[in-house]
Enzyme design. Structure first.
Site, PDB file in Angstrom:
ATOM      1  N   TRP A 107       0.838  -1.392  -0.120  1.00 54.31           N
ATOM      2  CA  TRP A 107      -0.095   0.044   0.046  1.00 54.31           C
ATOM      3  C   TRP A 107       0.821   1.165  -0.124  1.00 54.31           C
ATOM      4  O   TRP A 107       0.514   2.420  -0.229  1.00 54.31           O
ATOM      5  CB  TRP A 107      -1.110   0.073   1.101  1.00 54.31           C
ATOM      6  CG  TRP A 107      -0.248   0.037   2.370  1.00 54.31           C
ATOM      7  CD1 TRP A 107       0.412  -0.990   3.203  1.00 54.31           C
ATOM      8  CD2 TRP A 107      -0.205   1.114   3.393  1.00 54.31           C
ATOM      9  NE1 TRP A 107       0.766  -0.667   4.353  1.00 54.31           N
ATOM     10  CE2 TRP A 107       0.162   0.647   4.516  1.00 54.31           C
ATOM     11  CE3 TRP A 107      -0.602   2.324   3.332  1.00 54.31           C
ATOM     12  CZ2 TRP A 107       0.699   1.808   5.533  1.00 54.31           C
ATOM     13  CZ3 TRP A 107      -0.506   3.461   4.510  1.00 54.31           C
ATOM     14  CH2 TRP A 107       0.347   2.829   5.596  1.00 54.31           C
ATOM     15  N   ASP A 108       2.049   1.247   0.146  1.00 52.27           N
ATOM     16  CA  ASP A 108       3.092   2.442   0.113  1.00 52.27           C
ATOM     17  C   ASP A 108       2.997   3.081  -0.974  1.00 52.27           C
ATOM     18  O   ASP A 108       3.201   4.121  -0.967  1.00 52.27           O
ATOM     19  CB  ASP A 108       4.445   1.816   0.486  1.00 52.27           C
ATOM     20  CG  ASP A 108       4.752   0.795   1.328  1.00 52.27           C
ATOM     21  OD1 ASP A 108       3.791   0.063   2.088  1.00 52.27           O
ATOM     22  OD2 ASP A 108       6.033   0.262   1.689  1.00 52.27           O
ATOM     23  N   GLN A 162       5.613   2.301  13.311  1.00 56.49           N
ATOM     24  CA  GLN A 162       5.572   3.257  12.274  1.00 56.49           C
ATOM     25  C   GLN A 162       4.348   4.154  12.466  1.00 56.49           C
ATOM     26  O   GLN A 162       3.353   3.721  13.025  1.00 56.49           O
ATOM     27  CB  GLN A 162       5.480   2.644  10.768  1.00 56.49           C
ATOM     28  CG  GLN A 162       4.257   1.829  10.380  1.00 56.49           C
ATOM     29  CD  GLN A 162       4.446   1.101   9.332  1.00 56.49           C
ATOM     30  OE1 GLN A 162       5.109   0.043   9.062  1.00 56.49           O
ATOM     31  NE2 GLN A 162       4.068   1.748   7.931  1.00 56.49           N
ATOM     32  N   GLU A 167       2.426  -2.201  12.502  1.00 55.80           N
ATOM     33  CA  GLU A 167       2.351  -3.601  12.520  1.00 55.80           C
ATOM     34  C   GLU A 167       2.736  -4.106  13.832  1.00 55.80           C
ATOM     35  O   GLU A 167       2.875  -5.342  13.954  1.00 55.80           O
ATOM     36  CB  GLU A 167       3.034  -4.251  11.272  1.00 55.80           C
ATOM     37  CG  GLU A 167       2.224  -3.794   9.940  1.00 55.80           C
ATOM     38  CD  GLU A 167       3.184  -4.232   9.031  1.00 55.80           C
ATOM     39  OE1 GLU A 167       2.499  -4.241   7.709  1.00 55.80           O
ATOM     40  OE2 GLU A 167       4.378  -4.307   8.997  1.00 55.80           O
TER      41      GLU A 167
END
Length: 765
Positions: free
Chosen positions: A357-358, A597, A485
């Site tokens: 999805w980056d 993150q 995550e």
């Protein structure tokens, strides 16, 4: 931030330089010295191979193979796919007096390796000192053609320094290559031919049944011997050297992967190789230099230090941002809608060549403002793989389209169920990418022709995945994993809920506009997808009643009961324990409030205009100290928000980390390949961070903030056919319209019209 730079390469504004060779740093150097041209890529491994630890990798974009996985539960994939190494075209054997060139075993001096970002070339040179006392200077040059992306070039120059004599030389072309992770070769049924000066191969993958043609022309003497063995062809000849008179062997390579197979591909390959004969290596090199000169004229970012005391630090930042721009331009240029941007690009086998999805969340802005056609192609990849996303949603007992967390082909390739089944951000990121693309480019035809159908199916998926909580009575997403995550199977992750809400709203609004503005196209879409009116009403109902866990101060709780988690002081973690996944047990990571993150902060970045400055500040100040930056995407997002909040020391610190993440091996995993998607965020860091660009509102907004150690920052953006040149200085910022019609900008909250005259805006006190 507990991580530290591991400085190895020399600082230079336009080059990455390695002086002397450290075998322990071999794989890191191979990653940093990678070359690509979107169609193919190659790690910076030694041409001659040898006993040095190495990941020899030459890759063809879009080429993958498959392995079965034993299915245990419904929804977990039973087959994965992954990028495999393709034709090995660099391999060379050199021997002198019976001694083979192997830098792990021979004596050598004056080693220098240089990546020239102005020209797109990699050179390596050293003096080999043989056991018999002879000295041979070797210089290796390679580059991948940016204009003809099926072509690659290698030149090896040999100069006898203290002798005259014969060197045994062999050049190879081979599909006998091993995928390191699986430990086997994935190529079969290889057609192979070799004759004087020429090698031809064509091979097919074992399970995906893709075919690639590889051909090479080598400027060896006429007496060169041509041989074939299995999946390998090679040409061998003795090279007669005269002391002080260098000779060069040129190799011109064609790697063709055009979707054809069998005799058709062979014929196409021969024709392409024949066409390449018209261009010498020197001519191709001149064209390569011209390509990169044109690229840098419009895409360079220039940083000037404020004084001598800041020159060294700024020089490192300048090198870092150019390295990021260079690698990103190599990786993707919109040449094919069959490709996406793998997390490691074409620089290594970690992450298996998969796109995440980056792409839409982090890479798209770079292309929106430098190459909007490429941005469109990235989204068209998602449209072309919509059937696979529809299939994936069914596997998860949902409706609509669920885009995969990791893919090359469009199918889900992630075997970790907690990621593949719990992370909804690929789908919401695709929707965000459509929204952002249309907003920036004004290309509404894309919305009607492609975007609306994707949005409809994504909204269907989200509405079938959302549910009302028994206690709150509000909608949310249960049993999910957000961008952070380090926390799995959570409920009401704020990012997931918020992005789901915005996606449902956008889908409903887009379809309503389509019904009014393109009634025939809308009717066709309704028929194609069997859309019911009550579906759209449900989307609006869910969006209007979505739970966002936010208190009166504006602080957003990352997910249900996050505030109750045990605290970990991230600065107390030794640098030797990174990456954490390699040093901490998997379940230990989840028993803490430590964040991998940005999660809440990520949505504040993506939908920046929708949050107040107070909301951004309270959330940044709460979550930043808890974020370990185990993801390469993390530093730039923090830098952008820190700059907006006038925390310039933090913004600069995170910027240095983001731009030199791989050059300085911050995460101690550059050996696996470059962090290509975070490299895109380094560009965002400049434009969205220090220039303060915001593109999620009604018009482009800027709020330039120049760090104290910078005297000047210059760059350009492309916007709806206009080239805007921006020069930031301490007291003012200059905006110039280099090309295109006048437009309206918002700068420091005030509205300006940018026309043919230079617009100078003073910095606020």
């Amino acid at each position: 931030m507990a991580k530290a730079a591991d400085v190895y390469f020399k600082i230079d504004p336009w080059k990455v330089i390695e002086e002397g060779f450290d075998p322990a740093y071999s794989r890191v150097s191979e990653s940093v010295f990678s070359l690509a041209n979107e169609n193919m890529g190659v790690r910076g491994c030694f041409d001659e191979g040898g006993s040095i630890d190495s990941l020899r990798g030459a890759y063809t974009n879009g080429v993958y193979d498959k392995e079965p996985i034993g299915r245990s539960y419904r929804g977990i994939i039973d087959e994965t796919h992954f990028m495999i190494p393709s034709a090995e075209w660099l391999k060379t054997s050199i021997a002198l007096d019976g001694e083979a060139l192997d830098l792990g075993r021979v004596r050598f001096r004056d080693f220098r390796r240089e990546l020239n970002m102005r020209e797109g070339t990699l050179t390596r040179s050293f003096i080999w000192q043989t056991a018999s006392g002879k000295e041979l200077r070797l210089t290796f040059l390679r580059f991948l053609d940016m204009a003809h992306r099926e072509r690659a070039y290698q030149r090896i120059t040999l100069e006898a320094l203290n002798f005259s004599g014969t060197v045994d030389f062999s050049s190879f072309l081979s599909f006998d290559v091993t995928h390191e992770g699986y430990g086997k070769c994935y190529w079969q049924d290889t057609r192979i031919e070799a004759e004087a000066g020429k090698m031809l191969l064509q091979s097919r993958t074992t399970r995906s049944e893709q075919e690639v043609f590889a051909g090479a022309l080598v400027s060896l003497p006429d007496e060169a011997k041509a041989c074939t063995e299995g999946k390998t062809a090679f040409l061998s000849a003795p090279l007669v050297l005269e002391q002080g008179r260098p000779i060069s062997i040129d190799k011109r390579v064609v790697i063709l992967f055009d979707g054809s197979q069998g005799d058709a591909l062979w014929a196409n390959g021969l024709a392409t190789l024949e066409e390449s004969k018209k261009v010498s290596l020197d001519d191709a090199l001149q064209a390569q230099k011209a390509y990169w000169a044109a690229y840098w004229r419009t895409s360079d970012i220039q940083i000037e230090p404020s004084g001598q005391d800041t020159a060294e630090a700024v020089a490192a930042e300048q090198q870092g941002i150019r390295f990021c721009s260079f690698q990103l331009a190599q990786t993707y240029n919109g040449g094919s809608m069959r490709h996406n941007i793998g997390a490691k690009g074409l620089t290594g086998e970690a992450y298996n060549g998969h796109a995440f999805w980056d792409t839409e969340a982090c890479c798209l802005p770079f292309y929106l403002f430098t190459n909007p056609a490429a941005a469109k192609d990235l989204l068209l990849f998602r449209y072309n793989t919509l059937p696979q996303a529809l299939e994936r949603a069914q596997m998860l007992d949902c409706k609509g389209a669920c885009y995969p967390i990791a893919t090359q082909s469009g199918k889900e390739a992630c075997a970790l169920w907690q990621h593949a089944s719990l992370q909804l951000q690929p789908s919401t990121a695709v929707a965000y990418g459509i929204w952002h693309y249309v907003r920036v480019t004004g290309d509404e035809e894309f919305l009607w022709d492609y975007g609306a159908e994707m949005l409809l199916q994504i909204a269907r998926f989200l509405s079938s995945r959302a549910a009302k909580g028994n206690r709150t009575g509000k909608y949310g997403f249960f049993g999910v994993m957000g961008p952070d995550e380090f926390h799995m199977m959570v409920n009401n992750n704020a990012y997931t809920n918020y992005m789901g809400m915005r996606t449902l709203n956008f889908a409903a609004e887009a379809l309503e506009r389509m019904r009014q503005d393109r009634p025939r196209a809308y009717a066709d879409l309704v028929k194609k997808t069997a859309l019911k009116e009550q579906e759209i009403r449900l989307w609006n109902e869910i969006a209007d009643d979505m739970l966002i866990l936010q208190d009166e101060s504006g602080l957003i709780e990352q997910h249900d009961d996050y505030f109750n988690l045990p605290h970990t002081d991230i600065d107390s973690i030794p640098v030797t324990e990174f990456p954490l996944y390699e040093h901490w047990s998997y379940d230990r990571i989840y028993r803490t409030d430590m964040i991998k993150q940005p999660d809440v902060l990520m949505m504040l970045y993506l939908y920046n205009s929708s949050f107040t400055e107070a909301e951004k500040r309270v959330n940044y100040e709460f979550y930043e100290p808890r974020t370990i930056h185990e993801s390469s995407l993390s530093p730039a997002i923090h830098s952008i928000l820190a700059a907006e909040l006038d925390k310039m020391a933090e913004a600069v610190r995170f910027f240095g980390y983001a731009t030199r993440l791989d050059l300085d091996n911050y995460n101690r995993n550059t050996r696996e390949g470059l962090h290509i998607t975070s490299i895109a965020l380094a560009w965002d860091n400049i434009v969205y961070g220090f220039a303060g660009l915001r593109s999620d509102g009604d018009r482009l907004r800027f709020a330039p903030r120049l760090p104290d150690r910078w005297k000047r920052l210059c760059f350009s953006v492309l916007y709806r056919g206009r080239v805007i040149r921006i020069r930031m200085e301490r007291d003012q910022t200059s905006f110039q319209l280099a090309d295109g019609e006048p437009l309206t900008l918002q700068i420091y909250g005030r509205t300006y019209t940018l026309g043919k005259e230079e617009l100078l805006v003073s910095s606020p006190l």
